[in-house]
Design an enzyme around this catalytic site. Structure first.
Site, mmCIF file in Angstrom:
data_model
loop_
_atom_site.group_PDB
_atom_site.id
_atom_site.type_symbol
_atom_site.label_atom_id
_atom_site.label_comp_id
_atom_site.label_asym_id
_atom_site.label_seq_id
_atom_site.Cartn_x
_atom_site.Cartn_y
_atom_site.Cartn_z
ATOM 1 C CG HIS A 150 -1.828 -1.088 1.328
ATOM 2 N ND1 HIS A 150 -2.968 -1.119 0.555
ATOM 3 C CD2 HIS A 150 -1.817 -2.221 2.040
ATOM 4 C CE1 HIS A 150 -3.625 -2.237 0.804
ATOM 5 N NE2 HIS A 150 -2.960 -2.936 1.702
ATOM 6 C CB CYS A 191 -2.546 3.474 -3.687
ATOM 7 S SG CYS A 191 -3.724 2.151 -3.927
#
Ligand SMILES: *[C@@H]1O[C@H](CO)[C@@H](O)[C@H](O)[C@H]1NC(C)=O
Ligand SMILES: *[C@@H]1O[C@H](CO)[C@@H](O)[C@H](O)[C@H]1NC(C)=O
EC number: 3.4.22.34
Length: 439
Positions: A150, A191
């Site tokens: 992430h 991301c």
């Protein structure tokens, strides 16, 4: 420097009449690879699957095993929720990519500090930790770094902590000054991964970076099955392209961009750093609208990384075949949904508090995606630190998508002293109420 090498090798090739691949730097020669999965937890299965797969790609491409270093939590293969114990796959019905992977750093040793020390080749700092191995590169080495996990504005997540773009920039700068590489190539699956480098990474340091997503967009999970998501789009595309290829060169990792660009369909892969060194022109990957909803092509389902935990628990509920497990799955899903709602609410309050004297700035703080710069990091990290110790923790990855608002507060130069004072009491009720361990 390596242009000269290309020239010389090219001449030698021409003289010998041999077929010399455009590769001046075969991977078996003085190349190193550092592969890192930054997450844990079964709903993040795909990151460790990506990293295991990449280990086999590195070996097949010619990097010797003693020059590959792997950092991954290692809680997936034998996780009680893994339907095939001891097996990790990176595509539906795929081979066991866990087999044969030598993991150097596991569990909580997968940390930003250890990552930076391993990359810099700081052997003394790793003594007694994991395998203790580090990247022992020098000015002639090529280093490949691949990270999957992430991310949020200006940061990458590790199991318990975050790595700020400023720290990564400093590490790369120190390596350049200490002449620890000829070329360093970094692929980042996360991301908002572009925000780690845009405006931050110097252009002339022989570092070439490719990211799965632009600074303000999600990356996408790939191969989402009835159980879980098995991979990530950018990662799957670059690795499957190399699967089954002959031994390659470091340049191959440099030149994949042009071919990958149209193949990664859900986000816009980006390049940073020294891409002028390539022989092919590299054109920027400008934003065009991408469908953000869940979509499928053939057997494949892609899901916004941020929504994977939701997907995972919904699938679990759908598969539950008795009352007890159905009830448990429903409770987990409800707690997740509630947790996300209260996280959104808290962020709204926090933005209101930050702009209390300048209400006209609320929309700028909460909606604009402002470019980062190195000098906003001290302020940003103070806010992040306070937020993560008093409000939501790191494992609540959903919050990462709100962090750009904290960055905006710093970029706009709003006073953060009041905010820092009030974060503990603002967050206490939310923290007490939180029932889900995962968001
Ligand atoms: C995977 O295997 C199952 C049965 O073993 C089969 O039904 C399915 O079509 C296969 N999927 C792919 C993508 O090959
Ligand atoms: C290596 O790590 C040690 C301990 O963390 C630190 O004191 C030292 O400055 C580091 N050396 C380099 C060259 O970064």
């Amino acid at each position: 420097m390596w242009k000269t090498v290309t020239l010389v090798l090219g001449l030698v090739g021409a003289v010998l009449g041999a077929v010399v691949k455009s590769s001046d730097t075969p991977l078996e020669k003085n190349s190193w690879a550092l592969l890192i999965a930054g997450s844990n937890g079964i709903e993040n299965y795909r990151h460790q699957a990506d990293i295991c797969h990449s280990y086999h790609v590195m070996i097949a491409e010619g990097i010797p095993a003693n020059r590959i270093i792997v950092m991954m939590y290692d809680d997936i293969a034998y996780n009680k929720e893994n339907p095939t114990p001891g097996v990790i796959i990176n595509k539906p019905n795929g081979t066991n990519v866990y087999a044969g992977v030598k993991i150097d750093y596991k569990g909580d040793d997968v940390s930003p500090v250890n990552f930076m020390n391993v990359l810099k080749g700081n052997k003394s700092s790793m003594k007694g930790i994991g395998s203790g191995r580090v990247i022992e590169s020098d000015a002639t080495s090529n280093v490949f770094v691949y990270f999957a996990d992430h991310g949020g504005t200006g940061l990458l997540a590790f199991p318990n902590e975050i790595l700020g773009a400023d720290e990564l920039e400093r590490t790369l700068r120190e390596m350049n000054e200490a002449k620890r590489y000829n070329k360093l190539i970094m692929y980042i699956e996360a991301c908002e991964s572009g925000s780690m480098f845009e405006n931050i990474l110097a252009e002339s340091t022989n570092v070439f970076v490719m990211t799965a997503a632009a600074r303000d967009e999600s990356s996408y999970a790939w191969y989402c099955t009835v159980e879980n998501c098995l991979g990530d789009e950018f990662s799957i595309q670059w690795m499957e392209r190399l699967d089954g290829e002959d031994k390659g060169s470091i340049d191959q990792f440099f030149h994949q961009y042009q071919e990958l660009r149209p193949k990664v369909t859900k986000s816009h892969i980006q390049i940073y750093g020294d891409f002028s060194l390539g022989t092919d022109a590299m054109t920027p990957n400008n934003k065009s609208p991408r469908s953000s909803a869940k979509s499928s092509s053939g057997d494949n389902v892609a899901i916004n990384s941020r929504d994977v935990p939701l997907y995972y628990y919904k699938q679990k509920l759908a598969r539950a075949n008795d009352m007890d497990s159905q009830m448990k799955a429903q409770q987990d899903l409800d707690a997740l949904v509630e947790g996300r709602k209260s996280a959104d609410q808290l962020m709204e309050k926090l933005v209101a508090l930050a702009t209390i004297d300048f209400p006209e700035k609320i929309s700028a703080v909460s909606e604009e995606r402002m470019p980062l710069s190195l000098d906003m990091f001290p302020c940003y990290k103070d806010l992040l630190h306070s937020f993560r110790s008093h409000c939501f923790e790191h494992k609540h990855a959903y919050l990462l998508q709100h962090y750009y608002k904290l960055a905006n507060i710093c970029i706009l130069g709003l006073d953060t002293s009041k905010l820092l004072r009030e974060i503990p009491s603002l967050c206490a009720p939310y923290k007490a109420e939180l029932k889900s361990t995962v968001l």
